[in-house]
Write a protein that holds these residues in place. Structure first.
Motif, PDB file in Angstrom:
ATOM      1  N   PHE A  20     -19.175 -13.215  -2.506  1.00 24.48           N
ATOM      2  CA  PHE A  20     -18.887 -12.001  -1.735  1.00 24.48           C
ATOM      3  C   PHE A  20     -17.862 -12.301  -0.640  1.00 24.48           C
ATOM      4  O   PHE A  20     -16.902 -11.555  -0.447  1.00 24.48           O
ATOM      5  N   GLN A  21     -18.063 -13.400   0.084  1.00 26.18           N
ATOM      6  CA  GLN A  21     -17.160 -13.729   1.181  1.00 26.18           C
ATOM      7  C   GLN A  21     -15.751 -14.021   0.683  1.00 26.18           C
ATOM      8  O   GLN A  21     -14.770 -13.592   1.294  1.00 26.18           O
ATOM      9  N   LEU A  22     -15.641 -14.720  -0.429  1.00 24.71           N
ATOM     10  CA  LEU A  22     -14.315 -14.978  -0.993  1.00 24.71           C
ATOM     11  C   LEU A  22     -13.632 -13.682  -1.420  1.00 24.71           C
ATOM     12  O   LEU A  22     -12.427 -13.521  -1.222  1.00 24.71           O
ATOM     13  N   ARG A  23     -14.392 -12.763  -2.009  1.00 30.09           N
ATOM     14  CA  ARG A  23     -13.814 -11.465  -2.381  1.00 30.09           C
ATOM     15  C   ARG A  23     -13.321 -10.756  -1.131  1.00 30.09           C
ATOM     16  O   ARG A  23     -12.225 -10.191  -1.098  1.00 30.09           O
ATOM     17  N   ASP A  24     -14.127 -10.789  -0.070  1.00 32.03           N
ATOM     18  CA  ASP A  24     -13.744 -10.150   1.178  1.00 32.03           C
ATOM     19  C   ASP A  24     -12.483 -10.797   1.760  1.00 32.03           C
ATOM     20  O   ASP A  24     -11.610 -10.099   2.289  1.00 32.03           O
ATOM     21  N   ASP A  25     -12.374 -12.119   1.648  1.00 36.10           N
ATOM     22  CA  ASP A  25     -11.183 -12.821   2.135  1.00 36.10           C
ATOM     23  C   ASP A  25      -9.934 -12.383   1.368  1.00 36.10           C
ATOM     24  O   ASP A  25      -8.875 -12.162   1.977  1.00 36.10           O
ATOM     25  N   ILE A  26     -10.044 -12.275   0.061  1.00 39.37           N
ATOM     26  CA  ILE A  26      -8.907 -11.822  -0.755  1.00 39.37           C
ATOM     27  C   ILE A  26      -8.496 -10.416  -0.347  1.00 39.37           C
ATOM     28  O   ILE A  26      -7.311 -10.127  -0.144  1.00 39.37           O
ATOM     29  N   LEU A  27      -9.476  -9.535  -0.213  1.00 37.52           N
ATOM     30  CA  LEU A  27      -9.173  -8.158   0.173  1.00 37.52           C
ATOM     31  C   LEU A  27      -8.592  -8.092   1.587  1.00 37.52           C
ATOM     32  O   LEU A  27      -7.729  -7.269   1.865  1.00 37.52           O
ATOM     33  N   GLY A  28      -9.046  -8.970   2.452  1.00 36.06           N
ATOM     34  CA  GLY A  28      -8.537  -8.997   3.815  1.00 36.06           C
ATOM     35  C   GLY A  28      -7.084  -9.414   3.905  1.00 36.06           C
ATOM     36  O   GLY A  28      -6.372  -9.023   4.822  1.00 36.06           O
ATOM     37  N   VAL A  29      -6.638 -10.208   2.950  1.00 41.68           N
ATOM     38  CA  VAL A  29      -5.249 -10.668   2.942  1.00 41.68           C
ATOM     39  C   VAL A  29      -4.371  -9.762   2.082  1.00 41.68           C
ATOM     40  O   VAL A  29      -3.278  -9.379   2.485  1.00 41.68           O
ATOM     41  N   PHE A  30      -4.858  -9.401   0.900  1.00 39.82           N
ATOM     42  CA  PHE A  30      -4.019  -8.683  -0.058  1.00 39.82           C
ATOM     43  C   PHE A  30      -4.439  -7.229  -0.305  1.00 39.82           C
ATOM     44  O   PHE A  30      -3.759  -6.515  -1.028  1.00 39.82           O
ATOM     45  N   GLY A  31      -5.558  -6.806   0.266  1.00 36.93           N
ATOM     46  CA  GLY A  31      -6.071  -5.469  -0.013  1.00 36.93           C
ATOM     47  C   GLY A  31      -5.215  -4.359   0.565  1.00 36.93           C
ATOM     48  O   GLY A  31      -4.465  -4.548   1.526  1.00 36.93           O
ATOM     49  N   ASP A  32      -5.363  -3.199  -0.017  1.00 39.93           N
ATOM     50  CA  ASP A  32      -4.671  -2.000   0.443  1.00 39.93           C
ATOM     51  C   ASP A  32      -5.509  -1.369   1.558  1.00 39.93           C
ATOM     52  O   ASP A  32      -6.641  -0.962   1.318  1.00 39.93           O
ATOM     53  N   PRO A  33      -4.975  -1.265   2.771  1.00 33.16           N
ATOM     54  CA  PRO A  33      -5.748  -0.696   3.872  1.00 33.16           C
ATOM     55  C   PRO A  33      -6.267   0.718   3.589  1.00 33.16           C
ATOM     56  O   PRO A  33      -7.331   1.093   4.076  1.00 33.16           O
ATOM     57  N   ALA A  34      -5.548   1.472   2.771  1.00 33.34           N
ATOM     58  CA  ALA A  34      -6.010   2.813   2.424  1.00 33.34           C
ATOM     59  C   ALA A  34      -7.282   2.763   1.583  1.00 33.34           C
ATOM     60  O   ALA A  34      -8.068   3.694   1.578  1.00 33.34           O
ATOM     61  N   VAL A  35      -7.496   1.660   0.889  1.00 33.47           N
ATOM     62  CA  VAL A  35      -8.684   1.496   0.053  1.00 33.47           C
ATOM     63  C   VAL A  35      -9.775   0.738   0.800  1.00 33.47           C
ATOM     64  O   VAL A  35     -10.940   1.113   0.764  1.00 33.47           O
ATOM     65  N   THR A  36      -9.393  -0.329   1.492  1.00 36.96           N
ATOM     66  CA  THR A  36     -10.390  -1.182   2.154  1.00 36.96           C
ATOM     67  C   THR A  36     -10.867  -0.610   3.477  1.00 36.96           C
ATOM     68  O   THR A  36     -11.954  -0.942   3.940  1.00 36.96           O
ATOM     69  N   GLY A  37     -10.025   0.201   4.124  1.00 33.34           N
ATOM     70  CA  GLY A  37     -10.400   0.756   5.412  1.00 33.34           C
ATOM     71  C   GLY A  37     -10.181  -0.196   6.570  1.00 33.34           C
ATOM     72  O   GLY A  37     -10.588   0.076   7.695  1.00 33.34           O
ATOM     73  N   LYS A  38      -9.569  -1.329   6.312  1.00 32.16           N
ATOM     74  CA  LYS A  38      -9.269  -2.265   7.401  1.00 32.16           C
ATOM     75  C   LYS A  38      -7.852  -2.773   7.222  1.00 32.16           C
ATOM     76  O   LYS A  38      -7.329  -2.812   6.109  1.00 32.16           O
ATOM     77  N   PRO A  39      -7.214  -3.157   8.341  1.00 31.54           N
ATOM     78  CA  PRO A  39      -5.826  -3.608   8.238  1.00 31.54           C
ATOM     79  C   PRO A  39      -5.703  -4.891   7.420  1.00 31.54           C
ATOM     80  O   PRO A  39      -6.471  -5.827   7.622  1.00 31.54           O
ATOM     81  N   ALA A  40      -4.783  -4.904   6.513  1.00 30.86           N
ATOM     82  CA  ALA A  40      -4.544  -6.105   5.702  1.00 30.86           C
ATOM     83  C   ALA A  40      -3.878  -7.159   6.566  1.00 30.86           C
ATOM     84  O   ALA A  40      -3.031  -6.866   7.398  1.00 30.86           O
ATOM     85  N   GLY A  41      -4.300  -8.392   6.394  1.00 28.40           N
ATOM     86  CA  GLY A  41      -3.699  -9.495   7.116  1.00 28.40           C
ATOM     87  C   GLY A  41      -4.269  -9.727   8.504  1.00 28.40           C
ATOM     88  O   GLY A  41      -3.780 -10.577   9.237  1.00 28.40           O
ATOM     89  N   GLU A  42      -5.313  -9.023   8.863  1.00 33.42           N
ATOM     90  CA  GLU A  42      -5.887  -9.151  10.202  1.00 33.42           C
ATOM     91  C   GLU A  42      -6.373 -10.584  10.482  1.00 33.42           C
ATOM     92  O   GLU A  42      -6.142 -11.124  11.569  1.00 33.42           O
ATOM     93  N   ASP A  43      -7.039 -11.204   9.494  1.00 35.15           N
ATOM     94  CA  ASP A  43      -7.487 -12.590   9.678  1.00 35.15           C
ATOM     95  C   ASP A  43      -6.296 -13.506   9.931  1.00 35.15           C
ATOM     96  O   ASP A  43      -6.375 -14.425  10.749  1.00 35.15           O
ATOM     97  N   LEU A  44      -5.198 -13.253   9.236  1.00 35.39           N
ATOM     98  CA  LEU A  44      -4.001 -14.078   9.405  1.00 35.39           C
ATOM     99  C   LEU A  44      -3.394 -13.870  10.784  1.00 35.39           C
ATOM    100  O   LEU A  44      -3.041 -14.839  11.468  1.00 35.39           O
ATOM    101  N   ARG A  45      -3.291 -12.611  11.209  1.00 38.14           N
ATOM    102  CA  ARG A  45      -2.732 -12.310  12.533  1.00 38.14           C
ATOM    103  C   ARG A  45      -3.580 -12.911  13.649  1.00 38.14           C
ATOM    104  O   ARG A  45      -3.064 -13.408  14.643  1.00 38.14           O
TER     105      ARG A  45
END
Length: 150
Positions: free
Chosen positions: A33-58
């Motif tokens: 689950f956490q790895l899926r969340d990490d992938i979505l956090g970096v590459f996910g579409d914010p319109a789908v995930t509801g959170k800004p993409a790349g936030e962990d990186l920033r």
């Protein structure tokens, strides 16, 4: 994943062995689950995930995908990735970091690990003496947690 499952079992008046079954199921599923969340956090579409993409990186938050990228990248790419991650946010840094992560092969390695950990969790269910309804609900949970797009 483990504690919520175990808490539910305790509230329902658990039977011997169920807490261990839930731990054996929940630990690998939690990692997947956490790895899926990490992938979505970096590459996910914010319109789908509801959170800004790349936030962990920033923000410079370490995660499993970034750790895989740093491990798999060539030394110069890993050094550049380390420079790009974290504040202060520089224009284009997230996009360049995404490119380096993708080029490292980390997303594919993470997908392999997600599949392996999910299979490990599901194998626990197959070996367990859980009733069909409970097993089915946990299989649905595993699928929803690891195959999600948001």
């Amino acid at each position: 994943m483990v504690r919520p499952l175990q808490l539910g079992a305790l509230l329902a008046g658990t039977r011997p062995g169920l807490l261990e079954t839930y731990a054996a199921f929940g630990h690998p599923l939690g990692e997947a689950f956490q790895l899926r969340d990490d992938i979505l956090g970096v590459f996910g579409d914010p319109a789908v995930t509801g959170k800004p993409a790349g936030e962990d990186l920033r923000d410079g938050r370490a995660n499993g995908l970034l750790a895989l990228a740093l491990r798999h990248a060539r030394p110069t790419a890993a050094a550049r990735l380390r420079d790009l991650v974290g504040p202060p946010a520089r224009p284009g840094a997230v996009e360049e970091a995404r490119e380096l992560i993708a080029a490292s092969g980390a997303p594919a390695a993470a997908e392999e690990r997600i599949a392996a950990r999910t299979a490990q969790a599901l194998a626990v269910l197959e070996r367990s003496d859980l009733d069909g309804t409970t097993r089915g609900a946990l299989v649905e949970l595993a699928t929803a947690a690891t195959a999600r797009t948001h």
